[in-house]
Scaffold this motif. Structure first.
Motif, short mmCIF file in Angstrom:
data_model
loop_
_atom_site.label_atom_id
_atom_site.label_comp_id
_atom_site.label_asym_id
_atom_site.label_seq_id
_atom_site.Cartn_x
_atom_site.Cartn_y
_atom_site.Cartn_z
N GLY A 121 0.82 -1.21 0.00
CA GLY A 121 0.00 0.00 0.00
C GLY A 121 0.86 1.25 0.00
O GLY A 121 1.52 1.57 -0.98
N VAL A 122 0.89 1.93 1.15
CA VAL A 122 1.66 3.17 1.23
C VAL A 122 2.15 3.35 2.66
O VAL A 122 1.45 3.03 3.62
CB VAL A 122 0.80 4.38 0.80
N CYS A 123 3.37 3.86 2.80
CA CYS A 123 3.93 4.18 4.11
C CYS A 123 3.99 5.70 4.23
O CYS A 123 4.70 6.36 3.46
CB CYS A 123 5.32 3.57 4.27
N VAL A 124 3.24 6.24 5.17
CA VAL A 124 3.12 7.69 5.34
C VAL A 124 4.00 8.13 6.50
O VAL A 124 4.00 7.50 7.56
CB VAL A 124 1.66 8.08 5.61
N CYS A 125 4.73 9.21 6.28
CA CYS A 125 5.57 9.80 7.33
C CYS A 125 5.00 11.16 7.70
O CYS A 125 4.74 11.99 6.83
CB CYS A 125 7.01 9.93 6.86
N ILE A 126 4.78 11.38 9.00
CA ILE A 126 4.23 12.63 9.51
C ILE A 126 5.32 13.36 10.27
O ILE A 126 5.81 12.87 11.29
CB ILE A 126 3.01 12.37 10.41
N HIS A 127 5.70 14.54 9.79
CA HIS A 127 6.75 15.34 10.40
C HIS A 127 6.09 16.43 11.25
O HIS A 127 5.30 17.23 10.73
CB HIS A 127 7.63 15.98 9.33
N ASN A 133 10.05 25.12 14.65
CA ASN A 133 11.05 24.14 15.08
C ASN A 133 10.61 22.74 14.64
O ASN A 133 9.51 22.29 14.98
CB ASN A 133 11.19 24.16 16.61
N LEU A 134 11.46 22.08 13.86
CA LEU A 134 11.16 20.72 13.44
C LEU A 134 11.35 19.76 14.61
O LEU A 134 12.39 19.76 15.27
CB LEU A 134 12.08 20.32 12.28
N LEU A 135 10.36 18.93 14.84
CA LEU A 135 10.38 18.03 15.99
C LEU A 135 10.40 16.58 15.50
O LEU A 135 11.00 16.28 14.50
CB LEU A 135 9.19 18.34 16.89
N ASP A 136 9.73 15.69 16.22
CA ASP A 136 9.79 14.27 15.91
C ASP A 136 8.97 13.92 14.67
O ASP A 136 8.04 14.65 14.29
CB ASP A 136 9.30 13.44 17.09
N SER A 137 9.32 12.79 14.06
CA SER A 137 8.58 12.26 12.92
C SER A 137 8.03 10.88 13.26
O SER A 137 8.64 10.13 14.03
CB SER A 137 9.48 12.17 11.68
N TYR A 138 6.90 10.55 12.69
CA TYR A 138 6.25 9.28 12.94
C TYR A 138 5.78 8.69 11.61
O TYR A 138 5.50 9.42 10.66
CB TYR A 138 5.04 9.46 13.87
N TYR A 187 0.51 17.27 20.26
CA TYR A 187 1.30 16.62 21.31
C TYR A 187 2.76 17.08 21.28
O TYR A 187 3.34 17.40 22.32
CB TYR A 187 1.23 15.10 21.13
N ALA A 188 3.33 17.14 20.07
CA ALA A 188 4.72 17.58 19.95
C ALA A 188 4.89 19.02 20.44
O ALA A 188 5.88 19.35 21.09
CB ALA A 188 5.18 17.45 18.50
N GLY A 189 3.91 19.87 20.16
CA GLY A 189 3.98 21.25 20.62
C GLY A 189 3.88 21.38 22.12
O GLY A 189 4.61 22.16 22.75
N ARG A 190 2.98 20.62 22.74
CA ARG A 190 2.85 20.67 24.20
C ARG A 190 4.12 20.13 24.87
O ARG A 190 4.61 20.69 25.86
CB ARG A 190 1.62 19.88 24.65
#
Length: 300
Positions: A121-127, A133-138, A187-190
């Motif tokens: 299918g497809v693998c989606v990456c969420i930055h 400020n660039l934070l974690d990716s999932y 969540y990343a922002g908090r």
């Protein structure tokens, strides 16, 4: 003298005969042409009619072949197994979903979504990012089958992924991805704000920062001045909406005094308003800049 006259008469007579013959030949040629032209036209018309007839026969033959072929196709479809027909239809639906996902990733590659097609299918990456400020990716690995399902992911367990998937994944993949992005970015922002408070403004804290996994409930005790001896404030920040980075409920109390003076009460209320409308680390930056006094320019 008479022979001469006779000769002249004979010449004139012969010349008249020749001219008359030429005239007759001309008339005859014209008659032949007038006779031949209708015959030629009739021959051409006959040839065209024959050609038209042959073309019509060919057209009728082709029409008959097309009808026979359509009839065979319809008969074949009617006699096909229902499961096979259903499987073909489902495959088309899945292929459409795959193409839609590809289009979504291409259209929103600059908004924190990226990914690639896989054999399943497809693998989606969420930055994630907060305030530039660039934070974690999932990542979320989606399998394009019926029903769609998540093969694996790196989303934290406390993010309501299953709830979001149950609500949107089968009916609107785009909405599913955007909703998941909202939760992860919030969540990343908090978390970023809480980390900054602990790392950059530890001198203001009178004790450890208390937070849960989602960072949607923060409790801390702080002083107006770093290292000051004044009685501290106690703050409780609650983020009821898990897709926001500013608290929905803020409570600030003052320890050590039953009744506050007017100036202390004004400070307490101002702190509540500031925490409700400004990022946590920016609020403490204001405290540090003003020597413990609130920067009123940050208030709305």
């Amino acid at each position: 003298m008479e022979p001469a006259n006779t000769l002249r008469q004979d010449g004139e007579s012969k010349g008249g005969i020749l001219a008359h013959l030429e005239k007759l030949e001309t008339q005859m040629n014209r008659s032949h042409k007038q006779f031949e032209e209708p015959q030629r036209a009739q021959a051409e018309e006959s040839t065209l009619r024959t050609r038209i007839h042959k073309l019509r026969l060919l057209r009728d033959k082709l029409r008959a072949e097309v009808k026979q072929r359509q009839a065979r196709i319809e008969a074949s479809a009617a006699s096909a197994e229902p499961d096979q027909t259903l499987e073909t239809s489902e495959q088309q639906v899945l292929e459409t979903k795959r193409e839609n996902l590809k289009a979504i990733l291409q259209a929103y590659r600059f908004t924190g979504l990226s990914g690639k097609l896989t054999s399943r299918g497809v693998c989606v990456c969420i930055h994630t990012a907060f305030e530039g400020n660039l934070l974690d990716s999932y990542f979320v690995d989606l399998v394009i089958q019926k029903p769609l399902w998540i093969h694996r992911h790196s989303v934290p367990i406390f993010i309501p992924l299953e709830e979001i998937a149950a609500k949107y994944l089968q009916i609107d993949v785009q909405h599913f991805l955007f909703s998941l992005c909202e939760h992860l970015n919030a969540y990343a922002g908090r978390k970023y704000q809480a980390d900054r408070l602990e790392s950059d403004f530890a001198a203001f804290l009178a004790g450890p920062l208390q937070r849960n996994s989602l960072c949607n409930l923060l409790s801390f005790t702080y002083k107006r001045e770093p290292g000051g001896q004044s009685f501290p404030f106690c703050a409780r920040l609650l983020y009821k909406d898990l897709t926001v980075t500013l608290p929905t409920d803020v409570t600030v109390t003052y320890q050590g005094m039953d009744a506050l003076s007017t100036s202390w009460e004004e400070q307490r209320v101002a702190h509540e308003n500031l925490f409700r409308t400004t990022s946590l680390h920016k609020a403490f930056t204001s405290f540090a800049r003003k020597g413990g006094k609130l920067d009123m320019s940050l208030l709305p």
